[in-house]
Design a protein around this motif. Structure first.
Motif, PDB file in Angstrom:
ATOM      1  N   PRO A 274       1.036  -1.215  -0.154  1.00 22.84           N
ATOM      2  CA  PRO A 274      -0.107   0.034   0.040  1.00 22.84           C
ATOM      3  C   PRO A 274       0.941   1.187   0.042  1.00 22.84           C
ATOM      4  O   PRO A 274       1.877   1.356   0.766  1.00 22.84           O
ATOM      5  CB  PRO A 274      -0.811  -0.005   1.471  1.00 22.84           C
ATOM      6  N   GLU A 275       0.361   2.289  -0.663  1.00 24.02           N
ATOM      7  CA  GLU A 275       1.210   3.535  -0.708  1.00 24.02           C
ATOM      8  C   GLU A 275       2.593   3.267  -1.241  1.00 24.02           C
ATOM      9  O   GLU A 275       3.468   4.060  -0.903  1.00 24.02           O
ATOM     10  CB  GLU A 275       1.288   4.154   0.628  1.00 24.02           C
ATOM     11  N   SER A 276       2.734   2.361  -2.229  1.00 26.75           N
ATOM     12  CA  SER A 276       3.943   2.281  -2.881  1.00 26.75           C
ATOM     13  C   SER A 276       4.555   3.265  -3.873  1.00 26.75           C
ATOM     14  O   SER A 276       5.799   3.512  -3.927  1.00 26.75           O
ATOM     15  CB  SER A 276       4.118   0.947  -3.463  1.00 26.75           C
ATOM     16  N   HIS A 277       3.848   4.303  -3.887  1.00 32.88           N
ATOM     17  CA  HIS A 277       4.253   5.430  -5.056  1.00 32.88           C
ATOM     18  C   HIS A 277       4.518   6.536  -4.269  1.00 32.88           C
ATOM     19  O   HIS A 277       5.146   7.621  -4.670  1.00 32.88           O
ATOM     20  CB  HIS A 277       3.086   5.832  -5.972  1.00 32.88           C
ATOM     21  N   THR A 278       4.572   6.417  -2.878  1.00 31.78           N
ATOM     22  CA  THR A 278       4.631   7.597  -1.795  1.00 31.78           C
ATOM     23  C   THR A 278       6.068   7.126  -0.907  1.00 31.78           C
ATOM     24  O   THR A 278       7.096   7.027  -1.410  1.00 31.78           O
ATOM     25  CB  THR A 278       3.729   7.901  -1.089  1.00 31.78           C
ATOM     26  N   ASP A 279       5.621   6.693   0.334  1.00 26.35           N
ATOM     27  CA  ASP A 279       6.763   6.496   1.113  1.00 26.35           C
ATOM     28  C   ASP A 279       7.777   5.248   0.910  1.00 26.35           C
ATOM     29  O   ASP A 279       8.817   5.471   1.307  1.00 26.35           O
ATOM     30  CB  ASP A 279       6.056   6.369   2.680  1.00 26.35           C
ATOM     31  N   PHE A 280       7.152   4.071   0.182  1.00 25.97           N
ATOM     32  CA  PHE A 280       7.694   3.082  -0.165  1.00 25.97           C
ATOM     33  C   PHE A 280       8.265   2.890  -1.563  1.00 25.97           C
ATOM     34  O   PHE A 280       8.156   1.716  -2.048  1.00 25.97           O
ATOM     35  CB  PHE A 280       6.842   1.916   0.487  1.00 25.97           C
ATOM     36  N   ILE A 281       8.395   3.912  -2.070  1.00 27.02           N
ATOM     37  CA  ILE A 281       8.929   4.001  -3.557  1.00 27.02           C
ATOM     38  C   ILE A 281      10.131   3.150  -3.850  1.00 27.02           C
ATOM     39  O   ILE A 281      10.441   2.713  -4.718  1.00 27.02           O
ATOM     40  CB  ILE A 281       8.921   5.510  -4.045  1.00 27.02           C
ATOM     41  N   PHE A 282      10.975   3.303  -2.822  1.00 24.43           N
ATOM     42  CA  PHE A 282      12.350   2.486  -3.005  1.00 24.43           C
ATOM     43  C   PHE A 282      12.084   0.969  -2.857  1.00 24.43           C
ATOM     44  O   PHE A 282      12.757   0.268  -3.440  1.00 24.43           O
ATOM     45  CB  PHE A 282      13.141   2.809  -1.617  1.00 24.43           C
ATOM     46  N   SER A 283      10.900   0.500  -2.340  1.00 25.27           N
ATOM     47  CA  SER A 283      10.668  -0.866  -2.449  1.00 25.27           C
ATOM     48  C   SER A 283      10.366  -1.221  -3.891  1.00 25.27           C
ATOM     49  O   SER A 283      10.633  -2.482  -4.298  1.00 25.27           O
ATOM     50  CB  SER A 283       9.442  -1.194  -1.517  1.00 25.27           C
ATOM     51  N   VAL A 284       9.678  -0.437  -4.592  1.00 22.76           N
ATOM     52  CA  VAL A 284       9.282  -0.602  -5.981  1.00 22.76           C
ATOM     53  C   VAL A 284      10.550  -0.569  -6.681  1.00 22.76           C
ATOM     54  O   VAL A 284      10.787  -1.520  -7.627  1.00 22.76           O
ATOM     55  CB  VAL A 284       8.367   0.574  -6.528  1.00 22.76           C
ATOM     56  N   ILE A 285      11.493   0.191  -6.436  1.00 20.17           N
ATOM     57  CA  ILE A 285      12.843   0.284  -7.367  1.00 20.17           C
ATOM     58  C   ILE A 285      13.462  -1.069  -6.887  1.00 20.17           C
ATOM     59  O   ILE A 285      14.175  -1.500  -7.898  1.00 20.17           O
ATOM     60  CB  ILE A 285      13.752   1.202  -7.020  1.00 20.17           C
ATOM     61  N   GLY A 286      13.703  -1.248  -5.700  1.00 15.09           N
ATOM     62  CA  GLY A 286      14.381  -2.552  -5.408  1.00 15.09           C
ATOM     63  C   GLY A 286      13.927  -3.922  -6.099  1.00 15.09           C
ATOM     64  O   GLY A 286      14.547  -4.563  -6.180  1.00 15.09           O
ATOM     65  N   GLU A 287      12.472  -3.912  -6.047  1.00 14.51           N
ATOM     66  CA  GLU A 287      11.972  -5.184  -6.576  1.00 14.51           C
ATOM     67  C   GLU A 287      12.169  -5.191  -8.343  1.00 14.51           C
ATOM     68  O   GLU A 287      12.498  -6.318  -8.655  1.00 14.51           O
ATOM     69  CB  GLU A 287      10.414  -5.093  -6.334  1.00 14.51           C
ATOM     70  N   GLU A 288      11.978  -4.001  -8.793  1.00 17.12           N
ATOM     71  CA  GLU A 288      11.975  -4.223 -10.186  1.00 17.12           C
ATOM     72  C   GLU A 288      13.324  -3.899 -10.623  1.00 17.12           C
ATOM     73  O   GLU A 288      13.912  -4.444 -12.028  1.00 17.12           O
ATOM     74  CB  GLU A 288      11.170  -2.894 -10.936  1.00 17.12           C
ATOM     75  N   TYR A 289      14.367  -3.436  -9.962  1.00 18.95           N
ATOM     76  CA  TYR A 289      15.946  -3.045 -10.524  1.00 18.95           C
ATOM     77  C   TYR A 289      16.851  -3.557  -9.697  1.00 18.95           C
ATOM     78  O   TYR A 289      17.970  -3.606  -9.990  1.00 18.95           O
ATOM     79  CB  TYR A 289      16.042  -1.665 -10.695  1.00 18.95           C
ATOM     80  N   GLY A 290      16.423  -4.408  -8.377  1.00 15.19           N
ATOM     81  CA  GLY A 290      17.339  -5.058  -7.950  1.00 15.19           C
ATOM     82  C   GLY A 290      18.195  -4.060  -7.048  1.00 15.19           C
ATOM     83  O   GLY A 290      18.258  -2.835  -7.134  1.00 15.19           O
ATOM     84  N   PHE A 291      19.174  -4.856  -6.769  1.00 11.88           N
ATOM     85  CA  PHE A 291      20.343  -4.211  -6.064  1.00 11.88           C
ATOM     86  C   PHE A 291      21.237  -3.272  -6.658  1.00 11.88           C
ATOM     87  O   PHE A 291      21.743  -2.123  -6.126  1.00 11.88           O
ATOM     88  CB  PHE A 291      21.486  -5.464  -5.168  1.00 11.88           C
ATOM     89  N   LEU A 292      21.287  -3.627  -8.122  1.00 13.55           N
ATOM     90  CA  LEU A 292      22.110  -2.633  -8.892  1.00 13.55           C
ATOM     91  C   LEU A 292      21.217  -1.212  -9.032  1.00 13.55           C
ATOM     92  O   LEU A 292      21.617  -0.313  -8.970  1.00 13.55           O
ATOM     93  CB  LEU A 292      22.168  -3.247 -10.306  1.00 13.55           C
ATOM     94  N   GLY A 293      20.050  -1.312  -9.346  1.00 14.12           N
ATOM     95  CA  GLY A 293      19.039  -0.360  -9.477  1.00 14.12           C
ATOM     96  C   GLY A 293      19.122   0.554  -8.160  1.00 14.12           C
ATOM     97  O   GLY A 293      19.075   1.939  -8.423  1.00 14.12           O
ATOM     98  N   GLY A 294      19.029  -0.168  -7.137  1.00 13.07           N
ATOM     99  CA  GLY A 294      18.894   0.877  -5.738  1.00 13.07           C
ATOM    100  C   GLY A 294      20.235   1.291  -5.724  1.00 13.07           C
ATOM    101  O   GLY A 294      20.219   2.620  -5.022  1.00 13.07           O
ATOM    102  N   SER A 295      21.185   0.580  -5.710  1.00 16.84           N
ATOM    103  CA  SER A 295      22.586   1.375  -5.750  1.00 16.84           C
ATOM    104  C   SER A 295      22.837   2.374  -6.360  1.00 16.84           C
ATOM    105  O   SER A 295      23.441   3.660  -6.226  1.00 16.84           O
ATOM    106  CB  SER A 295      23.698   0.387  -6.025  1.00 16.84           C
ATOM    107  N   ILE A 296      22.210   2.527  -7.869  1.00 20.49           N
ATOM    108  CA  ILE A 296      22.397   3.544  -8.676  1.00 20.49           C
ATOM    109  C   ILE A 296      21.254   4.793  -7.957  1.00 20.49           C
ATOM    110  O   ILE A 296      22.128   6.208  -8.056  1.00 20.49           O
ATOM    111  CB  ILE A 296      21.837   3.221 -10.105  1.00 20.49           C
ATOM    112  N   VAL A 297      20.562   4.618  -7.617  1.00 21.51           N
ATOM    113  CA  VAL A 297      19.730   5.665  -6.932  1.00 21.51           C
ATOM    114  C   VAL A 297      20.434   6.345  -5.631  1.00 21.51           C
ATOM    115  O   VAL A 297      20.464   7.538  -5.518  1.00 21.51           O
ATOM    116  CB  VAL A 297      18.345   5.280  -6.330  1.00 21.51           C
ATOM    117  N   ILE A 298      20.928   5.389  -4.871  1.00 23.26           N
ATOM    118  CA  ILE A 298      21.625   5.784  -3.929  1.00 23.26           C
ATOM    119  C   ILE A 298      22.867   6.614  -4.321  1.00 23.26           C
ATOM    120  O   ILE A 298      23.336   7.734  -3.671  1.00 23.26           O
ATOM    121  CB  ILE A 298      21.907   4.851  -2.686  1.00 23.26           C
ATOM    122  N   GLY A 299      23.531   6.291  -5.167  1.00 19.12           N
ATOM    123  CA  GLY A 299      24.690   6.972  -5.793  1.00 19.12           C
ATOM    124  C   GLY A 299      24.117   8.280  -6.330  1.00 19.12           C
ATOM    125  O   GLY A 299      25.026   9.218  -6.118  1.00 19.12           O
TER     126      GLY A 299
END
Length: 406
Positions: A274-299
């Motif tokens: 629930p509310e994945s487009h707001t507070d839990f948007i990083f969960s969407v990024i982590g599921e669809e783009y994995g560790f590499l995608g999350g690392s790029i966002v953090i970078g």
């Protein structure tokens, strides 16, 4: 033509590129986050694009003002923010000022809901920056007494908006304001003896409260009148899989964990949050783009913090330095808290991920902050190396003639 070249040189192209990258990440993540039956009929992607356009206009307006003008306007802007929070605090619950999820934090307007506290964070940075600058202008000689006076000023300027936000109530935004205050205190010139004793005491109190929450909650219920349900966020954080309040966090861990190294691919979400487009948007990024995608966002966030730090070190005006440090403190806390709560490192507080989570007020507040950085870069870059720019090579032949004649 020469004027256009000078404008292009003074414009902050690096920050523009970073914001463009955040815009693309935000659009992709929100598009995936809103694709569920719960949000059928709502197009958060188009709304986010609209808010980004509004944010760009805000940047253009703020960039017009130089630091001297912004410095003089700091108390006016801070006062307007306090006035709006006061109106919201004492306004009755109506369609214009509704109570959503137990908090009365928004004004409902024809273009969408506006959350004043998101802007107040930036107004607080401006107010604290002016407070510290004026204090150092008044007290040229630094003593323990003047340090305590400055600490009191910073506490009062911060305490007023924090108190008004807590009346809504909004713990997450209040914590962000306290993080801003902490960052400003660290570079304000206050003695480290005072800082260490202050935050050492605060950390001891926080650890004591956490101990009682976990091991002896009945004491807090008896002596501090704390309600049992108020402990749910802590319990949900420590054991989300066996606590009803930990549903969001439990599914967030499943989503990010199932993304593995490279993710499931764009639009291939399987875990409902629930509310994945707001507070839990990083969960969407982590599921669809994995560790590499999350690392790029953090970078990207690290690059943004690095750029803001570089700007703070290059500017020659103390007001600008304090502004940059305040923005760095605000964004750093947002990023660590938001990402940390999605992976069970920190409790859930409802703090959005800057520039990526859906939310008009949050995005406009952050773009207002970026407008201040654009202003610093645009109006003061040509002064950063003024001594070098004004330097002229000495006439060595004239010096030789003078030496020979002597």
């Amino acid at each position: 033509m020469e004027r256009k070249n000078r404008v292009a040189e003074r414009f902050d192209w690096t920050l523009t590129l970073l914001l463009l990258m955040f815009f693309l990440v935000s659009c992709a993540a929100i598009y995936s986050g809103q694709t569920s039956d719960q949000y059928s009929g709502s197009n958060f992607l188009l709304q986010q694009i609209f808010w980004y356009a509004v944010g760009a206009a805000i940047i253009a307006v703020i960039m017009y003002f130089d630091s001297d003008q912004l410095n003089r306007l700091s108390w006016v802007i801070y006062g307007i923010g306090i006035l709006v929070l006061l109106i919201l605090a004492f306004a009755p619950v109506t369609e214009f000022t509704p109570k959503i999820n137990g908090a009365q934090s928004w004004f409902i307007t024809p273009v969408g809901s506006i959350q004043p506290s998101e802007f107040m964070k930036v107004f607080l940075i401006m107010g604290l920056s002016r407070t510290i600058c004026k204090h150092h202008e008044k007290y040229l000689t630094k003593t323990m007494k003047t340090d305590y006076i400055l600490l009191l000023k910073i506490g009062l300027v911060t305490g007023l908006p924090v108190g008004l936000v807590m009346l809504q109530p909004d713990l997450g935004t209040s914590l962000v304001m306290l993080a801003i205050m902490t960052g400003m205190i660290f570079i304000s010139g206050i003695s480290w003896k005072i800082i260490l004793s202050l935050y050492g005491t605060g950390a001891a109190i926080a650890c004591t409260i956490l101990y009682f929450v976990i091991w002896a909650p009945e004491i807090l219920e008896k002596y501090l009148n704390v309600k049992p349900y108020q402990f749910d966020r802590i319990y949900a954080w420590l054991d989300p899989h066996n606590n009803a309040a930990g549903y969001h966090l439990s599914n967030s861990l499943k989503a990010i964990g199932s993304g593995l190294l490279t993710g499931k691919g764009f639009g291939e979400r399987k875990v409902y949050i629930p509310e994945s487009h707001t507070d839990f948007i990083f969960s969407v990024i982590g599921e669809e783009y994995g560790f590499l995608g999350g690392s790029i966002v953090i970078g990207l966030f690290f690059l943004l913090i690095y750029h803001l730090t570089k700007t703070a070190l290059e500017t020659v005006e103390s007001y600008n330095t304090y502004i940059c440090v305040g923005i760095i403190s605000m964004l750093t806390f947002h990023v660590f808290q938001n990402i940390g709560m999605t992976i069970q490192v920190l409790p859930i507080t409802g703090i959005p991920l800057p520039f990526i989570s859906y939310g008009g007020s949050s995005l406009m507040g952050n773009m207002f902050a970026m407008g201040l950085v654009y202003s610093i870069h645009y109006h003061h870059r040509n002064y950063m190396f003024s001594s070098r720019n004004n330097y002229t090579e000495p006439d060595t032949k004239a010096m030789e003639r003078s030496h020979s004649s002597s």
